[in-house]
Structures are given as C-alpha cells and as structure tokens.
Write a protein that holds these residues in place. Structure first.
Motif, PDB file in Angstrom:
ATOM      1  N   THR A 193      89.356  14.631  43.364  1.00 14.07           N
ATOM      2  CA  THR A 193      90.214  13.485  43.056  1.00 14.07           C
ATOM      3  C   THR A 193      89.784  12.262  43.866  1.00 14.07           C
ATOM      4  O   THR A 193      89.614  11.168  43.315  1.00 14.07           O
ATOM      5  CB  THR A 193      91.693  13.821  43.373  1.00 14.07           C
ATOM      6  OG1 THR A 193      91.996  15.081  42.782  1.00 14.07           O
ATOM      7  CG2 THR A 193      92.639  12.776  42.828  1.00 14.07           C
ATOM      8  N   TYR A 253      91.594  13.222  34.585  1.00 14.35           N
ATOM      9  CA  TYR A 253      92.689  13.748  33.776  1.00 14.35           C
ATOM     10  C   TYR A 253      92.752  15.273  33.788  1.00 14.35           C
ATOM     11  O   TYR A 253      93.816  15.864  33.781  1.00 14.35           O
ATOM     12  CB  TYR A 253      92.536  13.297  32.319  1.00 14.35           C
ATOM     13  CG  TYR A 253      92.981  11.879  32.025  1.00 14.35           C
ATOM     14  CD1 TYR A 253      93.957  11.238  32.777  1.00 14.35           C
ATOM     15  CD2 TYR A 253      92.422  11.181  30.954  1.00 14.35           C
ATOM     16  CE1 TYR A 253      94.359   9.944  32.481  1.00 14.35           C
ATOM     17  CE2 TYR A 253      92.821   9.891  30.648  1.00 14.35           C
ATOM     18  CZ  TYR A 253      93.789   9.278  31.413  1.00 14.35           C
ATOM     19  OH  TYR A 253      94.184   8.004  31.118  1.00 14.35           O
ATOM     20  N   VAL A 255      91.640  17.298  36.084  1.00 13.90           N
ATOM     21  CA  VAL A 255      91.734  17.908  37.418  1.00 13.90           C
ATOM     22  C   VAL A 255      93.215  18.197  37.701  1.00 13.90           C
ATOM     23  O   VAL A 255      94.071  17.351  37.418  1.00 13.90           O
ATOM     24  CB  VAL A 255      91.141  16.940  38.480  1.00 13.90           C
ATOM     25  CG1 VAL A 255      91.235  17.532  39.869  1.00 13.90           C
ATOM     26  CG2 VAL A 255      89.702  16.605  38.130  1.00 13.90           C
ATOM     27  N   PRO A 256      93.539  19.387  38.230  1.00 14.78           N
ATOM     28  CA  PRO A 256      94.955  19.724  38.407  1.00 14.78           C
ATOM     29  C   PRO A 256      95.648  18.988  39.565  1.00 14.78           C
ATOM     30  O   PRO A 256      96.045  19.593  40.555  1.00 14.78           O
ATOM     31  CB  PRO A 256      94.936  21.238  38.637  1.00 14.78           C
ATOM     32  CG  PRO A 256      93.572  21.550  39.104  1.00 14.78           C
ATOM     33  CD  PRO A 256      92.654  20.508  38.573  1.00 14.78           C
ATOM     34  N   THR A 257      95.798  17.707  39.405  1.00 13.63           N
ATOM     35  CA  THR A 257      96.586  16.930  40.373  1.00 13.63           C
ATOM     36  C   THR A 257      98.038  17.008  39.915  1.00 13.63           C
ATOM     37  O   THR A 257      98.315  17.459  38.799  1.00 13.63           O
ATOM     38  CB  THR A 257      96.169  15.444  40.355  1.00 13.63           C
ATOM     39  OG1 THR A 257      96.174  15.013  38.999  1.00 13.63           O
ATOM     40  CG2 THR A 257      94.805  15.232  40.944  1.00 13.63           C
ATOM     41  N   ILE A 258      98.961  16.510  40.752  1.00 11.80           N
ATOM     42  CA  ILE A 258     100.352  16.523  40.286  1.00 11.80           C
ATOM     43  C   ILE A 258     100.488  15.579  39.082  1.00 11.80           C
ATOM     44  O   ILE A 258      99.754  14.604  38.958  1.00 11.80           O
ATOM     45  CB  ILE A 258     101.369  16.157  41.397  1.00 11.80           C
ATOM     46  CG1 ILE A 258     100.875  14.979  42.215  1.00 11.80           C
ATOM     47  CG2 ILE A 258     101.641  17.344  42.281  1.00 11.80           C
ATOM     48  CD1 ILE A 258     101.817  14.587  43.318  1.00 11.80           C
ATOM     49  N   HIS A 259     101.467  15.914  38.241  1.00 13.60           N
ATOM     50  CA  HIS A 259     101.494  15.350  36.900  1.00 13.60           C
ATOM     51  C   HIS A 259     101.522  13.822  36.838  1.00 13.60           C
ATOM     52  O   HIS A 259     100.808  13.204  36.051  1.00 13.60           O
ATOM     53  CB  HIS A 259     102.706  15.928  36.139  1.00 13.60           C
ATOM     54  CG  HIS A 259     102.666  15.588  34.698  1.00 13.60           C
ATOM     55  ND1 HIS A 259     101.652  16.046  33.878  1.00 13.60           N
ATOM     56  CD2 HIS A 259     103.458  14.815  33.937  1.00 13.60           C
ATOM     57  CE1 HIS A 259     101.852  15.577  32.664  1.00 13.60           C
ATOM     58  NE2 HIS A 259     102.934  14.831  32.670  1.00 13.60           N
ATOM     59  N   TRP A 260     102.330  13.195  37.696  1.00 20.86           N
ATOM     60  CA  TRP A 260     102.506  11.758  37.539  1.00 20.86           C
ATOM     61  C   TRP A 260     101.262  10.934  37.879  1.00 20.86           C
ATOM     62  O   TRP A 260     101.121   9.788  37.462  1.00 20.86           O
ATOM     63  CB  TRP A 260     103.750  11.257  38.269  1.00 20.86           C
ATOM     64  CG  TRP A 260     103.819  11.640  39.718  1.00 20.86           C
ATOM     65  CD1 TRP A 260     104.485  12.701  40.242  1.00 20.86           C
ATOM     66  CD2 TRP A 260     103.198  10.973  40.817  1.00 20.86           C
ATOM     67  NE1 TRP A 260     104.323  12.738  41.593  1.00 20.86           N
ATOM     68  CE2 TRP A 260     103.534  11.683  41.974  1.00 20.86           C
ATOM     69  CE3 TRP A 260     102.383   9.855  40.939  1.00 20.86           C
ATOM     70  CZ2 TRP A 260     103.086  11.302  43.233  1.00 20.86           C
ATOM     71  CZ3 TRP A 260     101.942   9.476  42.189  1.00 20.86           C
ATOM     72  CH2 TRP A 260     102.292  10.195  43.317  1.00 20.86           C
ATOM     73  N   VAL A 261     100.314  11.538  38.614  1.00 25.78           N
ATOM     74  CA  VAL A 261      99.060  10.815  38.889  1.00 25.78           C
ATOM     75  C   VAL A 261      98.364  10.528  37.554  1.00 25.78           C
ATOM     76  O   VAL A 261      97.833   9.439  37.306  1.00 25.78           O
ATOM     77  CB  VAL A 261      98.137  11.649  39.809  1.00 25.78           C
ATOM     78  CG1 VAL A 261      96.765  11.017  39.935  1.00 25.78           C
ATOM     79  CG2 VAL A 261      98.763  11.811  41.180  1.00 25.78           C
ATOM     80  N   ARG A 262      98.457  11.519  36.671  1.00 25.17           N
ATOM     81  CA  ARG A 262      97.847  11.381  35.340  1.00 25.17           C
ATOM     82  C   ARG A 262      98.557  10.290  34.531  1.00 25.17           C
ATOM     83  O   ARG A 262      97.923   9.477  33.872  1.00 25.17           O
ATOM     84  CB  ARG A 262      97.956  12.734  34.619  1.00 25.17           C
ATOM     85  CG  ARG A 262      96.978  12.918  33.508  1.00 25.17           C
ATOM     86  CD  ARG A 262      96.872  14.384  33.121  1.00 25.17           C
ATOM     87  NE  ARG A 262      96.384  15.197  34.229  1.00 25.17           N
ATOM     88  CZ  ARG A 262      97.112  16.074  34.906  1.00 25.17           C
ATOM     89  NH1 ARG A 262      98.366  16.290  34.578  1.00 25.17           N
ATOM     90  NH2 ARG A 262      96.595  16.737  35.919  1.00 25.17           N
ATOM     91  N   GLU A 263      99.889  10.287  34.633  1.00 23.65           N
ATOM     92  CA  GLU A 263     100.641   9.304  33.845  1.00 23.65           C
ATOM     93  C   GLU A 263     100.371   7.881  34.344  1.00 23.65           C
ATOM     94  O   GLU A 263     100.207   6.957  33.547  1.00 23.65           O
ATOM     95  CB  GLU A 263     102.153   9.598  33.912  1.00 23.65           C
ATOM     96  CG  GLU A 263     102.551  10.984  33.423  1.00 23.65           C
ATOM     97  CD  GLU A 263     102.105  11.283  31.992  1.00 23.65           C
ATOM     98  OE1 GLU A 263     101.910  10.346  31.209  1.00 23.65           O
ATOM     99  OE2 GLU A 263     101.935  12.481  31.677  1.00 23.65           O
ATOM    100  N   ILE A 264     100.304   7.738  35.676  1.00 22.07           N
ATOM    101  CA  ILE A 264     100.009   6.400  36.215  1.00 22.07           C
ATOM    102  C   ILE A 264      98.628   5.955  35.728  1.00 22.07           C
ATOM    103  O   ILE A 264      98.426   4.828  35.269  1.00 22.07           O
ATOM    104  CB  ILE A 264     100.048   6.408  37.766  1.00 22.07           C
ATOM    105  CG1 ILE A 264     101.488   6.615  38.230  1.00 22.07           C
ATOM    106  CG2 ILE A 264      99.477   5.123  38.357  1.00 22.07           C
ATOM    107  CD1 ILE A 264     101.657   6.632  39.731  1.00 22.07           C
ATOM    108  N   SER A 265      97.688   6.883  35.790  1.00 22.14           N
ATOM    109  CA  SER A 265      96.322   6.550  35.375  1.00 22.14           C
ATOM    110  C   SER A 265      96.280   6.143  33.912  1.00 22.14           C
ATOM    111  O   SER A 265      95.587   5.193  33.537  1.00 22.14           O
ATOM    112  CB  SER A 265      95.414   7.758  35.543  1.00 22.14           C
ATOM    113  OG  SER A 265      95.527   8.255  36.826  1.00 22.14           O
ATOM    114  N   TYR A 266      97.030   6.861  33.101  1.00 17.93           N
ATOM    115  CA  TYR A 266      97.072   6.580  31.660  1.00 17.93           C
ATOM    116  C   TYR A 266      97.570   5.150  31.453  1.00 17.93           C
ATOM    117  O   TYR A 266      96.969   4.346  30.733  1.00 17.93           O
ATOM    118  CB  TYR A 266      98.013   7.604  31.009  1.00 17.93           C
ATOM    119  CG  TYR A 266      98.104   7.583  29.499  1.00 17.93           C
ATOM    120  CD1 TYR A 266      97.218   6.873  28.704  1.00 17.93           C
ATOM    121  CD2 TYR A 266      99.107   8.328  28.859  1.00 17.93           C
ATOM    122  CE1 TYR A 266      97.317   6.897  27.324  1.00 17.93           C
ATOM    123  CE2 TYR A 266      99.208   8.360  27.481  1.00 17.93           C
ATOM    124  CZ  TYR A 266      98.319   7.619  26.719  1.00 17.93           C
ATOM    125  OH  TYR A 266      98.431   7.647  25.358  1.00 17.93           O
TER     126      TYR A 266
END
Lengths: 472, 143
Positions: A193, A253, A255-266
């Motif tokens: 990450t 996307y 990589v198993p980070t906590i979920h909201w990191v993905r949403e912020i990135s999106y």
C-alpha cells in the motif's frame, strides 16, 4: 544556465533512444525468450527500459525548465531574479544537478546490467543509489526558488507547478524507501500500500512538472497572460496538487486494505476526470485562437497531446471504477495506460518543448512543413495507436481467460496473448523508426552550434532573434 | 486568514492525517514478521535481489511475463512443492536461480505470508451497486 539545458536535452534524447531500443528487446524476449538472453536477460532489460524512459522525462523536463527560466529573464510579466539566473552559482548548481543524476544513472545502469538488484519495482537498484538522485532534486528545487526571486514574489502557475513537483517528488521518493524499515517491509499489505501510495505521488509529480512545462510553452507560443496567472491554470494547479497527494488508490484496489481506503480512492480518482476535461477544454479553446501556429513542430506535438489526453482519459475513467479495475489489473491494459500517458502525453509535451527550444536558435527547423517530419509525425501517432490498442487487446484476452479459470496454466495465457504481443512489437518497430527520424535531427541541433546548422530560406529565412514564434 | 492559505492548509492537514492512517492502521493484516531477522522479511529481500517482480506480480502489481504469485503456495494445481521445484530448476522463460536452501526457505516463507494476507485476483470479491468491490481480508485456513 545558458548551455546547461543543452546537456540535459542531449542526455534526455539519448536516454529515450536507448529506452526505445531496449523496449524492442523486451518485446522480442516476451515472444522469443532466448533472444539475447545471455547478453541481457529480461529481468535486466525491463528495469533498464523503464528507467531510461523515466530519465528521458525528468532530464527533458529539467532541460525545458532551465531553458524557459533563462528565456524569461527579460519578460516583465514574470518575476525572475536576473542576477541569480546569470550568475556562475546558478550554473554551478544546475551542473551539480546534472552531474548527480548522470552519476546515479550510470550506477543504476551498471547494477541492472550486472544483475545487481535489491530495490522494489521501478526502483530495483540497491537503495543507496537513490541518495544522489534525491540530492540532484534538491539542487533543482533550490535553483528554482532562487531563480524566481524568493517566495514573496507573485509566481506564475507554471512556477508553482514546477516547484510543487520537486517538493512532492522528494517526499514521495523518501516514502518509496520506507520498506527498508521493518514496520513497513515486514507487513506485506502495508508495504504494498505504501509503495503504491508513493508511486502514485511520484507519477503525479512528474505530470505536474510536464503540465507546468506545457503551460509555459503555451505562454511562449501565444503570449496569453492567462497562461501565467489565469484562474483556470491555478485551478488546474490545485487539482494537480490534490491528485498528487491523494490520487494513488486505484493502484491498490485489489490489495486487502480496510474498505474505506478503497472508497476514498474511488472518489478521488473520479476528480481526475475533471482535471483532464478542463485541460482539454482550455487547450482546445486555445487552439482555435492560434491556428496560425499550426506550421510549427511544437504546435503539432501539443495537438497530439490533446488527442492522447482524450484517449487516456477514457481508459483512466474505466480503470478508476474498482469493478472494472479488478479485471484489468495485472494485465497489459495497465501497460497500455502507462505507455499511452508516458509516450502519448509526456513525451509529446517534451518533444514540443525541445523543438521550441531549438527553433529559437535555428528558426528554419521550427517549420513542420517538411515531408520527413510530417510522415514520421503521423506514422508515429498511428503506430502508437495500434500499439496501445493491441496492449488493451492482450489485457482483455488475459482477463477473460483468468476470470473463467483463475488457475489456468500461464503458458496457455502467454500463448493466447501472443498475436497481440506480436502486433505490439510490430507497431513498436514502426514507433522506433519514427522516433529515430524525429530525434536524430533534433539531437544534432542541440549538439552542433546554431550558426553551422542554420539553413538559409525555409519557413523563417535566416531570422534568428527574436524567436520565430514571437514574430508571428 | 486568506481563503487560499486556509484551503491549502486544510489540504495538507488532510494529507498528513490520511498518511498517518495509511502508515498505521490501513490493514487488518497483522503478523509476526516485523523484524529484520524473520524468514519472511529475508525472503522478500531475496525476491527483490533477484528481481522476480520483473516477470511476476504480487496483488497484480509487477511484470507480465510470469504468473501472479500471491496465492501460488495454496494454488490447488501448484502448491509449495511445485513452487520450490520451479524456483530451483527454472522453466523457460523463467531462469534457474542458484539459491541456497535458506534463501529458498525464506522465499517460500515470504510467499506464504503473501498467501495468508489475501487473494489475488480476488476470486470471492463482491461488486457493490456503486461499482466498488469488497476484497476478502486474509485467507483463513491458509498458512
């Protein structure tokens, strides 16, 4: 700084020529693994090819920055510290910047050629070699600040872009080495990450350097003061900054980070669309007002940038959606994205700038009305389009195979994408020939003193000062 | 304060805050491999020293000449023994690597760490209505 920019430009062009040749070797080895494997194996070719491409961008952009700062000395619109720019210390600092980069460049190339690795992807060399690179950046940043006469004066947007690019680069470059600490390197998820967080910022930093250069070049081409401090260029600067600080998440996307990191990135990735859309909107309006510039090589390259921005924008939109990204990830679609942006956008901006830089001294060379140039230019763009589409095709094929059966034998995958890779290599050969026919004359213009290469007649006769474009 | 300065200050505060979270708590995956003498840590250095990433990927990130290695050790058609054999013996275009037994063990420990952290490609991911995905954390039951 009068001639230091030439050193940067010549080295940059040589890096691009080398990078292109190694790209061809890499492509050929992908199809026929035995080719040259004893001379230079794939695991050395790939990082060297990528590094030469990146060096072309950084050296070329530095060359343009030094050139334009010098050219702005007598411009009343831009606060330049004339004393500093004309001083020996400024020249020495630029030379130190050059020497440090070339030194580490040779060190890195030596390591790759001898199979000495140790770093992570794209920075595969042993980490201590990063130190001279970073010190070179610091020299560059200091020179910029000094040249603009300190932080108090009203900098134009492109100066902010250049300076911010240096600052973001340094922070992200340091971050890219955090894996050497066990807290990061010992936890694979955190490690990947943080690695891609830093790479996202590094790419955004070099984009900012190039967009600054493009804006500055536009100012030189049409002398529109809006290019200096207009609301739009500052909005672009702000969005570019947001992009460089936050827009890295689409790389991670899966990589198993906590979920909201993905949403912020999106969410942040979607802002990128706005940036690119504004670039096109502003620039195309700019094109209408300066059609008379079409006869310049620089202008042609900037027009090509417009087209490539649109194409890469469409691909970027798709890749920013996690549900699509997850299929495209790990396939050649990502290669298409990086090639489309580095060759189609970054390299075209640099070619525009470098052609502008020589036309100042050799006006006849500025004209795009030369058959070899025109042919090479159009063929280059067509070949790049074929190259880009074939990479996307290879990516889609691989994605389809692996989503049907994730455990599919990789040999079968390689076999299935072979026709696409053959097309990529074929288009790559055409690209190489076109680039060579554009770059060799350009290189000669930088190497041979202006008066010995200046041809009589041509589009701009023997006029040499002021620049041809200013005369329009 | 000038609105521009406020805006940029907020941006930087957000950046540093977000960076802090990414550095400390962006993952549920915790393991005991946080020292430099752990086999996993040494294994990732071996992975880097031979530039395996020129051809291979972890989490889909890396080169494209070889397969993704995130879950190779638990792949029903491959597995640890297969991975050991191929790293030792090579399989064109993959070169043969002359690794010591310890280096190979470390490399496998590193690949096991990757395997236990998640799945790539995430076969069991769920697509959300707004086009995002839910990725599985960890691989329960795996090493």
């Amino acid at each position: 700084m009068k001639s230091v920019y030439k050193l940067f430009a010549i080295t940059a062009i040589l890096c691009l020529l080398g990078g292109l040749l190694l790209g061809l070797v890499a492509g050929t080895q992908f199809l026929f693994p035995e080719v040259l494997v004893d001379v230079i194996p794939f695991q050395s070719v790939r990082p060297l090819h990528v590094s030469l491409g990146i060096w072309w961008i950084f050296l070329g952009a530095s060359s343009a920055v030094y050139f334009f700062i010098d050219a702005l000395v007598d411009d009343s619109e831009v606060p330049i510290n004339k004393e500093w720019v004309n001083s020996a210390s400024c020249r020495r600092l630029a030379l130190a910047h050059y020497a440090l980069w070339v030194l580490s460049g040779f060190g890195i190339a030596y390591c790759y050629l001898n199979g000495i690795f140790g770093g992570k992807e794209y920075l595969n060399y042993p980490p201590p070699l990063s130190i001279p690179l970073a010190v070179g950046w610091i020299c560059f940043a200091c020179n910029l600040v000094k040249s603009v006469g300190g932080l108090k004066s009203a900098w134009p947007a492109f100066m902010w872009m250049w300076f911010t690019s240096c600052a973001v680069f340094l922070v992200a470059f340091a971050e890219a080495h955090l894996w050497t600490l066990p807290w990061f390197g010992g936890n694979i998820v955190r490690d990947v990450t943080v690695q891609w967080k830093s790479y996202g910022s590094l790419v955004a930093a070099w984009n900012m350097l190039l967009y600054g250069t493009a804006t500055c070049l536009m100012y030189f081409l049409n002398r529109d003061p809006k290019m200096l401090r207009g609301r739009m260029v500052f909005t672009l600067y702000f969005l570019g900054l947001v992009n460089s600080l936050f827009n890295w998440g689409h790389h991670t996307y899966t990589v198993p980070t906590i979920h909201w990191v993905r949403e912020i990135s999106y969410f942040v990735s979607m802002l990128e669309l706005y940036i690119l859309w504004r670039i096109i909107a502003t620039w195309s309006r700019g094109w209408d007002t300066c059609k008379s510039l079409r006869c310049f090589k620089s202008y042609r390259f900037l027009m090509a940038v417009d087209v490539w921005v649109v194409l890469n924008l469409i691909l970027a939109i798709a890749l920013s959606v996690p549900a699509i990204n997850v299929f495209a990830h790990g396939t050649h679609i990502i290669v298409a994205h990086s090639m489309g942006t580095t060759v189609g956008i970054n390299s075209m901006i640099l070619l525009a700038a470098l052609h502008y830089m020589v036309q100042d001294k050799v006006p006849a060379f500025a004209s795009s009305d030369c058959r070899i140039f025109k042919t090479a230019f159009y063929l280059l763009n067509i070949a790049l389009l074929v190259f880009w589409c074939a990479l996307i095709g290879a990516g889609i094929e691989k994605a389809l195979i692996l989503s049907a059966d994730p455990y599919q034998s990789y040999r079968l995958v390689l076999l299935a994408i072979r026709p696409y890779i053959m097309t990529v290599v074929g288009a790559g050969i055409v690209l190489l020939v076109c680039f060579f026919s554009i770059l060799i004359p350009l290189l000669l213009k930088f190497i041979i003193p202006a008066n010995s290469t200046q041809t009589a007649g041509g589009a701009w006769g023997e006029q040499s000062e002021p620049s041809a474009v200013n005369a329009v | 304060m000038c609105p521009r300065i406020t805006l940029y200050s907020i941006l930087f505060i957000l950046f540093f805050g977000y960076t802090g979270i990414i550095y400390t708590s962006a993952t549920h995956f915790e393991n005991s491999a946080l020292t430099k003498d752990s086999s996993e840590y040494r294994g990732r250095l071996v992975f880097q020293q031979h530039n395996c990433v020129a051809c291979h990927q972890i989490y889909g990130l890396g080169g494209h000449l070889g397969p993704d290695l995130t879950n190779v050790v638990s792949n029903p058609r491959k597995g640890e023994a297969y991975a050991r054999a191929i790293i030792r013996g090579g399989a064109s275009p993959m070169p043969k690597f002359n690794l010591t037994d310890t280096e190979l063990d470390d490399l496998i420990a590193f690949l096991k760490q990757a395997d236990s952290s998640g799945e790539s490609p995430p076969i069991n991911f769920k697509i959300t209505p707004w086009g995002s995905i839910e990725v599985q954390h960890g691989n329960p039951g795996k090493t």
